[in-house]
Design a protein around this motif. Structure first.
Motif, PDB file in Angstrom:
ATOM      1  N   CYS A   4      20.213  -5.613 -22.684  1.00 15.94           N
ATOM      2  CA  CYS A   4      20.633  -4.339 -22.095  1.00 15.94           C
ATOM      3  C   CYS A   4      20.679  -3.202 -23.093  1.00 15.94           C
ATOM      4  N   GLY A   5      20.996  -3.467 -24.337  1.00 14.58           N
ATOM      5  CA  GLY A   5      21.101  -2.403 -25.319  1.00 14.58           C
ATOM      6  C   GLY A   5      19.796  -2.040 -25.988  1.00 14.58           C
ATOM      7  N   GLN A   6      18.750  -2.815 -25.750  1.00 11.01           N
ATOM      8  CA  GLN A   6      17.461  -2.597 -26.391  1.00 11.01           C
ATOM      9  C   GLN A   6      16.473  -2.108 -25.340  1.00 11.01           C
ATOM     10  N   LEU A   7      16.008  -0.880 -25.483  1.00  8.29           N
ATOM     11  CA  LEU A   7      15.222  -0.243 -24.436  1.00  8.29           C
ATOM     12  C   LEU A   7      13.914  -0.964 -24.133  1.00  8.29           C
ATOM     13  N   SER A  38      19.850   4.512 -25.490  1.00 13.28           N
ATOM     14  CA  SER A  38      18.748   5.127 -26.242  1.00 13.28           C
ATOM     15  C   SER A  38      18.660   6.628 -26.006  1.00 13.28           C
ATOM     16  N   LYS A  39      19.511   7.140 -25.127  1.00 12.40           N
ATOM     17  CA  LYS A  39      19.519   8.565 -24.749  1.00 12.40           C
ATOM     18  C   LYS A  39      18.171   9.004 -24.168  1.00 12.40           C
ATOM     19  N   ASP A  40      17.506   8.078 -23.479  1.00 11.06           N
ATOM     20  CA  ASP A  40      16.243   8.392 -22.809  1.00 11.06           C
ATOM     21  C   ASP A  40      16.563   8.727 -21.351  1.00 11.06           C
ATOM     22  N   TRP A  41      17.086   9.945 -21.156  1.00 10.99           N
ATOM     23  CA  TRP A  41      17.585  10.335 -19.834  1.00 10.99           C
ATOM     24  C   TRP A  41      16.471  10.451 -18.808  1.00 10.99           C
ATOM     25  N   ARG A  42      15.292  10.867 -19.218  1.00 11.62           N
ATOM     26  CA  ARG A  42      14.186  10.978 -18.255  1.00 11.62           C
ATOM     27  C   ARG A  42      13.807   9.611 -17.703  1.00 11.62           C
ATOM     28  N   ALA A  64      25.457   5.318 -15.488  1.00 11.44           N
ATOM     29  CA  ALA A  64      24.612   5.097 -16.663  1.00 11.44           C
ATOM     30  C   ALA A  64      23.565   6.203 -16.787  1.00 11.44           C
ATOM     31  N   ALA A  65      22.977   6.594 -15.666  1.00 14.84           N
ATOM     32  CA  ALA A  65      21.982   7.673 -15.693  1.00 14.84           C
ATOM     33  C   ALA A  65      22.634   8.989 -16.123  1.00 14.84           C
ATOM     34  N   MET A  66      23.828   9.266 -15.610  1.00 14.86           N
ATOM     35  CA  MET A  66      24.532  10.495 -16.000  1.00 14.86           C
ATOM     36  C   MET A  66      24.862  10.482 -17.485  1.00 14.86           C
ATOM     37  N   SER A  67      25.294   9.347 -17.981  1.00 16.20           N
ATOM     38  CA  SER A  67      25.678   9.248 -19.391  1.00 16.20           C
ATOM     39  C   SER A  67      24.481   9.352 -20.321  1.00 16.20           C
ATOM     40  N   ALA A  68      23.293   9.074 -19.811  1.00 16.89           N
ATOM     41  CA  ALA A  68      22.082   9.204 -20.627  1.00 16.89           C
ATOM     42  C   ALA A  68      21.678  10.663 -20.801  1.00 16.89           C
ATOM     43  N   CYS A  69      22.153  11.532 -19.915  1.00 15.18           N
ATOM     44  CA  CYS A  69      21.747  12.939 -19.942  1.00 15.18           C
ATOM     45  C   CYS A  69      22.453  13.693 -21.075  1.00 15.18           C
ATOM     46  N   PRO A  70      21.706  14.533 -21.793  1.00 14.27           N
ATOM     47  CA  PRO A  70      22.347  15.351 -22.833  1.00 14.27           C
ATOM     48  C   PRO A  70      23.187  16.454 -22.192  1.00 14.27           C
ATOM     49  N   GLY A  71      24.066  17.041 -22.971  1.00 13.43           N
ATOM     50  CA  GLY A  71      24.937  18.094 -22.456  1.00 13.43           C
ATOM     51  C   GLY A  71      24.194  19.252 -21.824  1.00 13.43           C
ATOM     52  N   SER A  72      22.996  19.528 -22.322  1.00 14.32           N
ATOM     53  CA  SER A  72      22.224  20.639 -21.760  1.00 14.32           C
ATOM     54  C   SER A  72      21.766  20.362 -20.327  1.00 14.32           C
ATOM     55  N   GLU A  73      21.839  19.123 -19.915  1.00 14.62           N
ATOM     56  CA  GLU A  73      21.425  18.744 -18.554  1.00 14.62           C
ATOM     57  C   GLU A  73      22.615  18.570 -17.617  1.00 14.62           C
ATOM     58  N   TRP A  74      23.738  19.222 -17.932  1.00 13.21           N
ATOM     59  CA  TRP A  74      24.936  19.055 -17.100  1.00 13.21           C
ATOM     60  C   TRP A  74      24.711  19.422 -15.637  1.00 13.21           C
ATOM     61  N   PRO A  75      23.862  20.404 -15.286  1.00 15.31           N
ATOM     62  CA  PRO A  75      23.651  20.652 -13.854  1.00 15.31           C
ATOM     63  C   PRO A  75      23.023  19.439 -13.145  1.00 15.31           C
TER      64      PRO A  75
END
Length: 128
Positions: A4-7, A38-42, A64-75
């Motif tokens: 799970c932790g390894q993309l 991995s912070k791969d929000w896309r 999990a998807a929300m947590s992957a998004c960077p702060g700039s993607e808050w909308p």
């Protein structure tokens, strides 16, 4: 699924499970969680969308998807909360906190949005 932790291994395993028609909510959640780490929000959002072909995303999937998004993607994070509500997926403390976390690291001033989110939590009787 200890990957799970390894993309890359998580995505490879999910692909194999999909090919063998064994994919389920847990396997998708694991892959989305790997994207989060991995912070791969896309990719996380792509998997969330693809998940609809196999099973219904749950609060864990969305969080999990929300947590992957960077702060700039808050909308986008707030949009995911709305989709959860429309899909009748329970929005609990972990999802609201993921959204609040996105707001806390957002580059733009989002104090009013955070306040509105806290009010929404209170209305739904969810503790912050």
């Amino acid at each position: 699924m200890d990957k799970c932790g390894q993309l890359l291994p998580a995505l490879q395993l999910l692909s194999q499970m999909c090919q063998e028609r064994l994919a389920d909510e847990i396997s998708f959640n694991c892959a989305i969680a790997a994207c989060e780490k991995s912070k791969d929000w896309r990719k996380a959002l792509h998997l969330l969308e693809e998940m609809h072909l196999w099973s219904m995303p749950d609060e864990i999937s969305y969080r999990a998807a929300m947590s992957a998004c960077p702060g700039s993607e808050w909308p986008l994070v707030l949009t995911l909360l709305d989709i959860m509500s429309e899909s009748m997926v329970e929005i609990g403390e972990i999802s609201f906190n993921a959204a609040l976390n996105a707001l806390s690291v957002a580059p733009a001033a989002t104090d009013q949005v955070a306040l509105e989110l806290l009010q929404r939590m209170a209305k739904q009787e969810v503790d912050p």
